[in-house]
Scaffold this active site. Structure first.
Site, short mmCIF file in Angstrom:
data_model
loop_
_atom_site.label_atom_id
_atom_site.label_comp_id
_atom_site.label_asym_id
_atom_site.label_seq_id
_atom_site.Cartn_x
_atom_site.Cartn_y
_atom_site.Cartn_z
N GLU A 145 0.89 -1.16 0.02
CA GLU A 145 -0.05 0.06 -0.21
C GLU A 145 0.78 1.13 0.02
OE1 GLU A 145 -3.87 1.86 2.27
OE2 GLU A 145 -2.49 0.71 3.45
N MET A 281 -0.13 -3.27 8.79
CA MET A 281 -0.62 -3.00 7.44
C MET A 281 -1.73 -4.14 7.33
SD MET A 281 -1.29 -1.94 4.34
CE MET A 281 -2.26 -2.51 3.30
N GLU A 282 -2.79 -3.85 6.89
CA GLU A 282 -4.13 -4.68 6.99
C GLU A 282 -4.32 -5.74 5.68
OE1 GLU A 282 -5.49 -0.55 4.81
OE2 GLU A 282 -4.13 -1.30 6.54
N HIS A 314 -7.13 -1.81 15.18
CA HIS A 314 -7.10 -0.93 14.05
C HIS A 314 -7.30 -1.68 12.76
CE1 HIS A 314 -6.15 2.89 11.75
NE2 HIS A 314 -5.63 2.03 11.02
N GLU A 315 -6.17 -2.78 12.62
CA GLU A 315 -6.04 -3.44 11.55
C GLU A 315 -7.17 -4.48 11.39
OE1 GLU A 315 -3.66 -2.41 9.60
OE2 GLU A 315 -2.56 -1.34 10.92
N HIS A 318 -9.97 -2.93 9.67
CA HIS A 318 -9.80 -3.08 8.16
C HIS A 318 -10.26 -4.08 7.54
CE1 HIS A 318 -7.90 0.82 7.41
NE2 HIS A 318 -6.92 0.55 8.24
#
Length: 877
Positions: A145, A281-282, A314-315, A318
């Site tokens: 990303e 990172m998700e 948070h991840e 996602h």
């Protein structure tokens, strides 16, 4: 993606500046349906070979097929088994295939054989190096990303070109491989190698594709039929418990909240040693973390454990908001990041309400976003993104923290149940596809019947936020008071003194209690709210993304009744008047009056926030005659709170109280409290024979005070520990401690070490940043003198904003022109905005020191501390 606010960054000029106004995406052309990618990495040579079979569909004849590719070498290519010409445009980051005859409408199969690079920084397919019992080992992982999947395979590398991915990797048989999906089959090959093929992914954007290979182990837990796993270096499994717990709790909460089960059969959280411009990172079904954001042990502080929960939450958010439903283009990145940040706070509040996440968010996130949003260089939440440079820059405080705050405000306005119904409708309408900001607001408006689109547009489509001025409130017959409210944009510099207006949901309340008055302020004109007589609040509960300035009568009444306010409203008032002190909307002395009204048993979050203010005042007066007096004032304010908790952790201390203790130790040490510095040194020396001298709850704080005040002997002792340490997370802690040293000569020594091999490559930029935090001029001059070497250390999420972050630490007006010269070759567009934002921060800091601090210095000289005070929290500049 969870970004790291102290080291935001972005990709270096991938596209020519002249093309910045044109959107770099594929608007037409074929639709990719399926990728079958097979790669064979050579980790030692830092190369890999690959084959990609792509199924496309086109509704009109094609004379060429163009897709993204970067740093790839194509050996051969064919379409429908017919050889085609392959042309790579490195500047445009594209591969164009030209068949001998036009392709008719319909489905076609593209086959490409190619080779690529394995990078030493965290982008594309990258490798990390670490020590394991004296042996050097390497692992590889991917980070795509926003636009680096094109470094892994030729593809349409943009979020609205979703496709199914089948991934195969050939790797040493003794290595563990992990991808988005479970393994579907394996085959043993000659040379002690294994070919592993993963099950097909659902249709998804390219940036979510993931692969990791290394000497890993995996621990798992079944969560309602989902195999939840933590993958980490072999031998580290005992450190995964907190992450597994957080993963299970988050999965359960989100499944219930969204009303949609997690859609994949497994969810792995993969930890690798290293660091970069992001924390995690998700990737769908395979979330990547750097170790320090996933793994904990007996040495981890409460704050580090809380951080793991927050990042995991948070991840995992996602996996629905971002993965199942993806923004159509990077303009709407906030739909991914702001929403995931808000959901993480919701999850924390659900699982750990004692952490007071909404109070913490006000200080750690909202106040930071407001500071940026009130000066030059800010941007709307929904912004125009044309290039990958622009997309990288969009991972910023406005996207994450303002996005979170606006969502919270709108939820509070429409009500939790209607808001959730709207979110569920949105998810169901757009699952396995793409959406725009308008789609979310329309769904919530439909569910609530409230004018959400109008309200949301005013906060997401224009920069800045409102300053509400509340006046009147005199008691009328019948025991009521009319409060007049007007609005304008809150401004820290001239660039923000513009005419934006907002639709504003207001919750006003009389301090004595009673039902709050809820109203929506229109963009034009004044508004009157009727309340009971006496002190009142206009942002009761602090859910609104605005600041409130009161007339003198109500401010004095609120100061007198400060202890009667809810903790979150005490905090909101403090934050507003600190900001007004800096902007000039009210004298800083108003803020100091509020500090003197804080009670001895104040909420730990308030104590930590006020400690941040005391540190900021000390920093503003660093080179002024008042420096010692201001530091002494800060110590007097904070001392009673430290007396309340002391050095030694106690059974029953909650998380925030524990953090308050650590913050006070750090802040008092920074303010020159000789007793605290001496005790930190004593405990460090005692810890070599008595580990109980440094319990985990105060270990980091104590070591921070010791390192910051280190003489050469202390420094050398820590340096020996850092060089001898092989566990990466602890190694990183030690190097960053060394970087915090105040002594100029030792700080210069640390900077020079950042150019050598002592410090692990991926944390060298962090070392330079930490040194610069205490030695702004030294850090900047070092960066300028070693520009090429340092830029070579930076991953794409760091390369342009790293220098702006270093420069923005300074309050020296000369730095504005120096940064302008440094950035002359930066691309046009968002990169220039980042430079402007840093220059604005420098000017505002200089103005604060020159024009605001004299009043603070005079007030401190006239007012001895009253025995109450406040502590820690986010740094303020």
């Amino acid at each position: 993606m969870k970004f790291r606010p102290f080291l935001l960054a972005l990709v270096l000029a991938a596209v020519a500046p002249a093309a910045q106004a044109q959107r770099h995406w594929f608007e037409a052309g074929p639709t990719p349906l399926r990728y079958e990618i097979a790669v064979t990495p050579n980790i030692n040579a830092a190369t890999f070979t690959g084959e990609n079979t792509i199924t496309i569909e086109n509704d009109a004849p094609l004379t060429t097929v163009t897709m993204n590719a970067l740093d790839l070498t194509v050996q051969r290519a064919s379409i429908d088994n017919a050889t085609v010409r392959a042309d790579i445009d490195a500047e445009a980051q594209t591969l164009t295939l030209t068949p001998r005859r036009p392709l008719p409408a319909g489905r076609h199969t593209i086959r490409i054989a190619y080779s690529g690079k394995i990078y030493d920084d965290a982008y594309g397919l990258f490798r990390v190096e670490y020590q394991d019992h004296g042996q050097t080992k390497r692992a590889i992982a991917t980070q795509f990303e926003p636009g680096d999947a094109r470094r892994f395979a030729p593809m349409w590398d943009q979020p609205n070109r979703r496709a199914v991915f089948s991934l195969t990797v050939t790797a040493p048989a003794d290595q563990f491989v992990v991808g988005n999906m479970p393994v579907s089959r394996t085959a043993r090959l000659s040379g002690n190698r294994t070919r592993t093929t993963f099950a097909d992914t659902p249709s998804m954007p390219s940036y979510l594709l993931f692969l990791a290979v290394g000497d890993f182990e995996r621990v798992t837990r079944n969560v309602n039929g989902v195999e939840l796993g933590v993958v980490m270096r072999r031998g580290e499994g005992h450190r995964a418990q907190d992450a597994l717990d957080a993963g299970e709790q988050s999965l359960n909460y989100y499944t219930e909240y969204f009303g949609v089960p997690y859609p994949l059969p497994k969810l792995d959280m993969i930890g690798v040693p290293g660091a970069g411009g992001f924390g995690a990172m998700e990737n769908w079904g395979a979330i990547l973390y750097f170790d320090q954001y996933l793994l904990v042990d007996e040495r981890s502080s409460v704050a580090e454990r809380q951080n793991v929960f927050g990042i995991v939450a948070h991840e995992i958010a996602h996996q629905w908001f971002g993965d199942l439903v993806t923004m159509n283009w990077w303009d709407d990145l906030w739909l991914n990041e702001g929403f995931a940040s808000w959901m993480a706070a919701k999850a924390i509040d659900h699982v750990h309400p004692d952490w007071r996440p909404w109070m913490t968010q006000l200080t750690d996130g909202t106040a930071t976003a407001m500071a940026l949003d009130a000066r030059q260089g800010t941007h709307p939440i929904v912004q125009e993104i044309n290039t990958i440079d622009d997309a990288n820059l969009a991972f910023d405080t406005i996207t994450y923290e303002k996005g979170l705050a606006v969502i919270r405000m709108i939820e509070a306005y429409v009500g939790e149940e209607d808001f959730r119904t709207g979110v569920r409708n949105y998810i169901n309408a757009h699952r396995y596809s793409n959406a725009r900001t308008e789609d979310l607001w329309a769904a919530i408006q439909g569910a609530s019947g409230q004018p959400v689109l109008e309200l949301a547009h005013s906060f997401t489509n224009q920069p800045g936020f409102p300053l509400l001025t509340a006046t009147g409130g005199s008691c009328q017959r019948g025991g009521h008071a009319d409060v007049n409210i007007t609005q304008r944009r809150f401004a820290m510099d001239d660039s923000a003194r513009t005419d934006e207006r907002w639709s504003i949901p207001v919750v006003a309340r009389h301090v004595g209690g009673g039902e709050p008055v809820r109203t929506l302020l229109e963009p034009n004109g004044a508004h009157t709210v009727t309340l009971a007589c006496g002190a009142y609040l206009v942002n009761a509960g602090q859910s609104g993304f605005f600041r409130v300035k009161y007339d003198a009568n109500n401010f004095n009444a609120l100061t007198q009744r400060f202890s009667d306010l809810e903790g979150i409203d005490q905090l909101g008032l403090l934050l507003d008047y600190y900001a007004f002190g800096r902007s000039g909307d009210a004298p800083f002395t108003n803020y100091l009056d509020l500090v003197n009204a804080i009670s001895a048993d104040a909420d730990p979050v308030i104590v930590m926030d006020t400690a941040a203010s005391m540190s900021a005042f000390a920093a503003y007066t660093h080179d002024r005659p008042s420096a010692q007096a201001v530091r002494a004032y800060g110590r007097r304010i904070l001392a009673p709170y430290f007396a309340r908790v002391g050095w030694q952790p106690r059974p029953g201390d909650d998380a925030n109280l524990t953090n308050m203790r650590a913050t006070l130790i750090t802040t008092l040490g920074d303010l020159g409290d000789e007793a605290v510095i001496a005790e930190a040194r004593r405990r460090m020396q005692a810890a070599s024979t008595d580990p109980a001298a440094l319990p985990a709850a105060i270990r980091n704080a104590t070591r921070t005070v010791y390192a910051a005040n280190a003489a050469e002997g202390d420094f050398n002792a820590l340096l020996a520990q850092a060089r001898a340490e092989s566990e990466f997370v602890e190694q990183r802690r030690l190097w960053l401690l060394l970087a915090s040293v105040k002594d100029d000569a030792l700080a210069q020594r640390m900077l020079q070490m950042a150019l050598g091999d002592d410090i692990p490559r991926q944390i060298r930029p962090q070392v330079i940043s930490v040194v610069s935090a205490n030695h702004a001029r030294m850090g900047w001059d070092f960066l300028v003198a070693n520009r090429a070497t340092i830029e070579a250390m930076l991953d794409p999420l760091q390369r342009l904003e790293f220098p702006t972050n270093i420069a923005a630490i300074s309050g020296d007006p000369a730095m504005v022109d120096e940064l302008a010269r440094y950035s002359e070759n930066f691309p046009e567009g968002s990169a220039r905005d980042a430079v402007a934002a840093a220059q604005a921060q420098i000017r505002i800091r200089a103005e604060t020191i020159r024009e605001r601090m004299p009043a603070v210095e005079a007030w401190i000289a006239q007012h001895p501390a009253h025995g109450s005070g406040a502590g820690g929290g986010p740094a303020r500049r």
